[in-house]
Design a protein around this motif. Structure first.
Motif, PDB file in Angstrom:
ATOM      1  N   LYS A 188       0.898  -1.217  -0.023  1.00 33.40           N
ATOM      2  CA  LYS A 188      -0.130   0.084  -0.094  1.00 33.40           C
ATOM      3  C   LYS A 188       0.811   1.240   0.066  1.00 33.40           C
ATOM      4  O   LYS A 188       0.278   2.318  -0.383  1.00 33.40           O
ATOM      5  CB  LYS A 188      -0.981  -0.039   1.232  1.00 33.40           C
ATOM      6  CG  LYS A 188      -1.980  -1.193   1.288  1.00 33.40           C
ATOM      7  CD  LYS A 188      -2.689  -1.034   2.604  1.00 33.40           C
ATOM      8  CE  LYS A 188      -3.786  -2.400   2.571  1.00 33.40           C
ATOM      9  NZ  LYS A 188      -4.377  -2.450   3.855  1.00 33.40           N
ATOM     10  N   GLN A 189       2.079   1.105   0.431  1.00 33.02           N
ATOM     11  CA  GLN A 189       2.876   2.077   0.659  1.00 33.02           C
ATOM     12  C   GLN A 189       4.063   2.207  -0.692  1.00 33.02           C
ATOM     13  O   GLN A 189       5.080   2.901  -0.707  1.00 33.02           O
ATOM     14  CB  GLN A 189       3.875   2.335   1.771  1.00 33.02           C
ATOM     15  CG  GLN A 189       2.868   2.477   2.953  1.00 33.02           C
ATOM     16  CD  GLN A 189       3.592   2.732   4.332  1.00 33.02           C
ATOM     17  OE1 GLN A 189       4.704   3.251   4.320  1.00 33.02           O
ATOM     18  NE2 GLN A 189       2.926   2.274   5.372  1.00 33.02           N
ATOM     19  N   GLY A 190       3.892   1.316  -1.712  1.00 32.85           N
ATOM     20  CA  GLY A 190       4.409   1.468  -2.833  1.00 32.85           C
ATOM     21  C   GLY A 190       5.715   0.665  -3.026  1.00 32.85           C
ATOM     22  O   GLY A 190       6.517   0.455  -4.056  1.00 32.85           O
ATOM     23  N   LEU A 191       6.097   0.014  -1.840  1.00 35.15           N
ATOM     24  CA  LEU A 191       7.129  -0.838  -1.928  1.00 35.15           C
ATOM     25  C   LEU A 191       6.604  -2.355  -2.308  1.00 35.15           C
ATOM     26  O   LEU A 191       6.252  -3.276  -1.353  1.00 35.15           O
ATOM     27  CB  LEU A 191       7.748  -1.161  -0.644  1.00 35.15           C
ATOM     28  CG  LEU A 191       8.905  -1.882  -0.541  1.00 35.15           C
ATOM     29  CD1 LEU A 191      10.111  -1.449  -1.493  1.00 35.15           C
ATOM     30  CD2 LEU A 191       9.610  -1.717   0.895  1.00 35.15           C
ATOM     31  N   LYS A 192       6.812  -2.650  -3.414  1.00 35.66           N
ATOM     32  CA  LYS A 192       6.106  -4.045  -4.058  1.00 35.66           C
ATOM     33  C   LYS A 192       7.378  -5.137  -4.215  1.00 35.66           C
ATOM     34  O   LYS A 192       8.143  -4.852  -4.805  1.00 35.66           O
ATOM     35  CB  LYS A 192       5.528  -3.871  -5.316  1.00 35.66           C
ATOM     36  CG  LYS A 192       4.164  -2.926  -5.101  1.00 35.66           C
ATOM     37  CD  LYS A 192       3.248  -2.637  -6.211  1.00 35.66           C
ATOM     38  CE  LYS A 192       2.281  -1.790  -6.142  1.00 35.66           C
ATOM     39  NZ  LYS A 192       1.416  -1.554  -7.356  1.00 35.66           N
ATOM     40  N   PHE A 193       6.805  -6.241  -3.649  1.00 33.15           N
ATOM     41  CA  PHE A 193       7.991  -7.685  -3.848  1.00 33.15           C
ATOM     42  C   PHE A 193       7.129  -8.689  -3.744  1.00 33.15           C
ATOM     43  O   PHE A 193       6.165  -8.852  -2.923  1.00 33.15           O
ATOM     44  CB  PHE A 193       9.204  -7.354  -3.290  1.00 33.15           C
ATOM     45  CG  PHE A 193       8.776  -7.457  -1.564  1.00 33.15           C
ATOM     46  CD1 PHE A 193       8.727  -8.586  -0.552  1.00 33.15           C
ATOM     47  CD2 PHE A 193       8.767  -6.097  -0.879  1.00 33.15           C
ATOM     48  CE1 PHE A 193       8.499  -8.221   0.549  1.00 33.15           C
ATOM     49  CE2 PHE A 193       8.538  -5.824   0.199  1.00 33.15           C
ATOM     50  CZ  PHE A 193       8.454  -6.966   0.924  1.00 33.15           C
ATOM     51  N   ASP A 194       7.665  -9.845  -4.394  1.00 34.11           N
ATOM     52  CA  ASP A 194       6.855 -11.050  -4.149  1.00 34.11           C
ATOM     53  C   ASP A 194       7.468 -11.888  -2.912  1.00 34.11           C
ATOM     54  O   ASP A 194       8.845 -12.266  -3.093  1.00 34.11           O
ATOM     55  CB  ASP A 194       6.826 -12.033  -5.332  1.00 34.11           C
ATOM     56  CG  ASP A 194       6.368 -13.324  -5.376  1.00 34.11           C
ATOM     57  OD1 ASP A 194       5.754 -13.536  -3.851  1.00 34.11           O
ATOM     58  OD2 ASP A 194       6.309 -14.254  -5.853  1.00 34.11           O
ATOM     59  N   ILE A 195       6.957 -11.980  -1.745  1.00 31.94           N
ATOM     60  CA  ILE A 195       7.541 -12.633  -0.701  1.00 31.94           C
ATOM     61  C   ILE A 195       8.043 -13.849  -0.652  1.00 31.94           C
ATOM     62  O   ILE A 195       9.233 -14.423  -0.295  1.00 31.94           O
ATOM     63  CB  ILE A 195       6.600 -12.780   0.667  1.00 31.94           C
ATOM     64  CG1 ILE A 195       7.303 -12.674   2.034  1.00 31.94           C
ATOM     65  CG2 ILE A 195       5.502 -13.719   0.471  1.00 31.94           C
ATOM     66  CD1 ILE A 195       6.668 -12.367   3.376  1.00 31.94           C
ATOM     67  N   MET A 196       7.612 -14.780  -1.670  1.00 33.45           N
ATOM     68  CA  MET A 196       7.851 -16.141  -2.146  1.00 33.45           C
ATOM     69  C   MET A 196       8.986 -16.125  -3.232  1.00 33.45           C
ATOM     70  O   MET A 196       9.640 -17.159  -3.196  1.00 33.45           O
ATOM     71  CB  MET A 196       6.915 -16.819  -2.573  1.00 33.45           C
ATOM     72  CG  MET A 196       5.745 -17.141  -1.554  1.00 33.45           C
ATOM     73  SD  MET A 196       6.324 -17.620  -0.107  1.00 33.45           S
ATOM     74  CE  MET A 196       7.003 -19.074  -0.264  1.00 33.45           C
ATOM     75  N   ALA A 197       9.583 -14.925  -3.340  1.00 26.23           N
ATOM     76  CA  ALA A 197      10.883 -14.589  -4.407  1.00 26.23           C
ATOM     77  C   ALA A 197      11.812 -13.713  -3.487  1.00 26.23           C
ATOM     78  O   ALA A 197      12.710 -13.256  -4.108  1.00 26.23           O
ATOM     79  CB  ALA A 197      10.347 -13.974  -5.726  1.00 26.23           C
ATOM     80  N   THR A 198      11.531 -13.862  -2.189  1.00 24.23           N
ATOM     81  CA  THR A 198      12.585 -12.753  -1.473  1.00 24.23           C
ATOM     82  C   THR A 198      13.259 -13.501  -0.441  1.00 24.23           C
ATOM     83  O   THR A 198      12.611 -14.663   0.068  1.00 24.23           O
ATOM     84  CB  THR A 198      11.508 -11.663  -0.567  1.00 24.23           C
ATOM     85  OG1 THR A 198      10.812 -10.924  -1.419  1.00 24.23           O
ATOM     86  CG2 THR A 198      12.332 -10.958   0.414  1.00 24.23           C
TER      87      THR A 198
END
Length: 675
Positions: free
Chosen positions: A610-620
């Motif tokens: 929601k604050q613009g920091l997007k990433f896939d947790i399963m690819a993190t």
């Protein structure tokens, strides 16, 4: 020297970052509606909710103090009866019991201490956090007071179950059919089976049992009141004991012996701390209403009834010329036909009291971990919907062992009564001092007003503390020993974490400097997101440095994640995440929790979208720095403390489990540090 805990703790160093108090697991059911009493509504739903909370508090908040009549009057009168008992002594003991409840519980806690809440939460560690926030900085004095209060609570948590259950089971000896058949060994066996069953049940959660707490204690308090009325109806003269002069006269005439009796009388108010500890679950007004209009009258009637029975026995002994017989006054009030049902009801009531203090210890431990006073422990939630429903397996096992050892060592409730008061009085002194700090610093009271509060209550607390100190060698050493051990553990953990943090800072590279170096000499880049957990967002995490040194790679996105514990009970979801961009390669992410919350990083990271920091947790990938600590004679702590700290670190819960990070996404990189 005790250090003040750092504002955030390191998941990678083993210092504690997170937990969530002093409340009871079974009390969480009421939490969502705990603050409705202050919104000014007068709807039927509001009134129904208010009284539901008040009834619920009877079972949870007053379970401990509600079992005091089983042993308090008996022990106080026994302490006064070393040279025989007189009418004035019986009246004096009853008057002392009544006025102890009025002054300590009603005036001090209901009238003053309950106003010093931390966003609706109470308890010694919550008050510590509030006092530190009121001062505006972390001070060693307030912090030390908080540790002392918390450590003494654990002493209470070990003694209360043994004391309460033993008192109830000993009631079997008052049943004529069982007279002479109930040996001390039999009492210990029955009490032991009850306690083992109670502790074994903790992992299942207490929601269903918690539903029974209110009704069981409503019946218990009502029965106590009825028993009292039945006795003093035939001996109404006992009502003159309400006059405080009889208490004052008793103390004046008996000198040191009166002081010893005062230590026993203090048993009438054990459990008073629960009034503040459970404010967050039930709210201030329901607890106050339950005490003033139900619990206090029922307790007062019962103590008056026990006094009336003692007067009857005294009159009979004087008429027959026989010596005054010391009885189990509580159970002797009941008709013979009702003794067995009363013993069974007392057993249920003592289970409630024991459950309350056990789950209170769970919550206090969770709060202590969150505030950095203890290493991470495995805190399990036994309910997905109720916040207070928690279970700490390691603590549960330690409490069970402690309770059983204490019970076998002391064997009777009378012997254990000598150990009971010191832990509670010590905590009360701590509460008074920290409440005075809040009144001065946060409420901006002038010194005359603060002293008008602190002097009378400090005198009262110190009088009870001194009276209980006289019982030190006959049992009072036990809570002091338990408290000293816990104090040492907490102080060592905090001091060791400070040393580790300071060494890490000295040996680390500034994150800004590292970012500049990587621009001039860029490493090989790989796709994906890397999250590095650290306690200090201004320096490069150990795991990041090792990744660059050994793997010689830098991820496409790099997040420096810090878990921060605030001095408030809970943090709004809108304030949970703070993101700061250092450059295109690095972002600083701070996840904030209150001291009564349990951390769940994947859930918190979901807010980042929601604050613009997007990433896939399963690819993190989550990178944790694993520090292998070795003892050093040249560090800031003695060698024995170094070894204790290392032991605590090795037995701390793995950060992967503690923060609920998917195990398959975690990479641990280690280094060796000496403390």
């Amino acid at each position: 020297m005790i250090g003040v805990p750092p504002s955030e703790a390191s998941p990678s160093s083993g210092a504690s970052d997170t937990t969530g108090t002093t409340g009871e697991a079974d009390k969480g059911a009421a939490h969502k509606s705990a603050h409705h009493e202050s919104n000014g509504q007068h709807s039927n739903g509001h009134h129904a909710g208010f009284w539901a909370l008040a009834i619920g508090s009877v079972g949870v908040v007053f379970g401990d103090i509600g079992t005091s009549p089983l042993y308090a009057f008996k022990e106080a009168l026994a302490a006064a009866a070393h040279d025989g008992v007189t009418r004035s002594e019986i009246l004096g003991v009853v008057s002392l019991a009544l006025w102890a409840m009025i002054l300590v519980v009603t005036v001090k806690y209901v009238g003053f201490i309950m106003r010093a809440d931390n966003k609706g939460e109470g308890g010694v560690l919550s008050l510590m956090a509030l006092a530190q926030r009121a001062i505006g900085k972390r001070t060693a004095i307030v912090f030390t007071l908080g540790i002392i209060g918390a450590a003494l609570f654990y002493g209470d948590a070990v003694i209360t179950p043994a004391m309460s259950v033993l008192s109830a089971v000993e009631g079997l000896r008052t049943i004529p059919a069982l007279e002479g058949r109930i040996s001390t060994e039999m009492v210990l066996l029955i009490a032991g089976v009850m306690l083992i069953g109670l502790f074994s049940f903790q992992s299942k959660g207490t929601a269903k049992v918690g539903l029974l707490f209110g009704p069981v204690c409503l019946v218990w308090f009502t029965v106590m009141a009825v028993l009292g009325v039945m006795q003093f109806a035939g001996r109404p003269e006992i009502l003159i004991a309400i006059n405080p002069w009889y208490a004052v006269e008793f103390l004046m005439e008996h000198g040191l012996a009166g002081f010893i009796v005062l230590g026993a009388v203090f048993l009438t108010v054990t459990g008073a701390e629960a009034l503040t500890a459970d404010m967050g679950h039930f709210g201030r007004w329901p607890i106050q209403a339950a005490w003033l209009f139900f619990v206090l009258p029922c307790l007062a009637l019962n103590y008056l009834g026990q006094g009336a029975l003692a007067l009857n026995v005294l009159s009979a002994s004087q008429a027959s010329g026989a010596p005054f017989e010391e009885l189990n006054w509580f159970f002797e009030m009941a008709p013979l036909a009702l003794r067995l049902p009363l013993v069974l009801l007392a057993g249920l009531a003592t289970v409630v009291a024991s459950q309350a203090v056990i789950t209170g210890a769970f919550s206090l431990t969770q709060q202590a971990i969150q505030l950095g006073l203890l290493p991470r422990l495995n805190v399990k939630r036994t309910s997905e919907t109720q916040e207070g429903q928690i279970f700490v397996p390691q603590l549960n096992s330690m409490l069970l062992v402690g309770v059983m050892v204490v019970m076998v060592t002391f064997q009777t409730s009378s012997a254990l009564a000598h150990a009971y008061g010191l832990a509670v009085t010590g905590t009360m002194v701590v509460t008074t001092l920290m409440a005075a700090i809040v009144m001065r610093q946060m409420w901006k009271w002038g010194w005359p007003r603060v002293l008008a509060f602190i002097i009378p209550f400090a005198i009262l607390d110190l009088a009870f503390l001194s009276a209980n100190m006289l019982r030190f060698f006959s049992g009072g050493w036990l809570p002091v020993l338990i408290g000293a051990c816990l104090f040492t553990v907490m102080a060592t953990w905090v001091r060791g974490s400070h040393i580790l943090l300071d060494k890490s800072r000295r040996d680390s590279v500034s994150l800004t400097d590292l970012a500049d170096m990587l621009k001039s000499r860029p490493p090989h880049r790989v796709s994906g997101t890397a999250i590095f957990l650290t306690s200090d967002p201004d320096v490069a995490p150990v795991a990041l440095m090792h990744n660059l040194k050994h793997n010689k790679v830098l991820h496409e996105k790099n997040i420096i994640l810090t878990v921060h514990t605030k001095s408030i009970p809970r943090v709004n979801e809108s304030e949970r995440i703070t993101i700061e961009s250092l450059n295109d390669d690095f972002k600083k992410l701070t996840v904030s929790y209150g001291f009564m919350e349990s951390p769940n990083l994947p859930k918190a990271l979901g807010i980042c979208r929601k604050q613009g920091l997007k990433f896939d947790i399963m690819a993190t990938s989550f990178f944790l720095g694993r520090r292998s600590v070795v003892a050093s004679a040249n560090s800031g702590m003695p060698l024995w403390q170094d070894r204790l700290y290392i032991f605590l670190m090795r037995n701390a819960t793995n950060p992967t489990e503690f923060f609920h990070i998917p195990p398959g996404r975690v990479v641990e990189l280690g280094t060796q540090v000496s403390v």
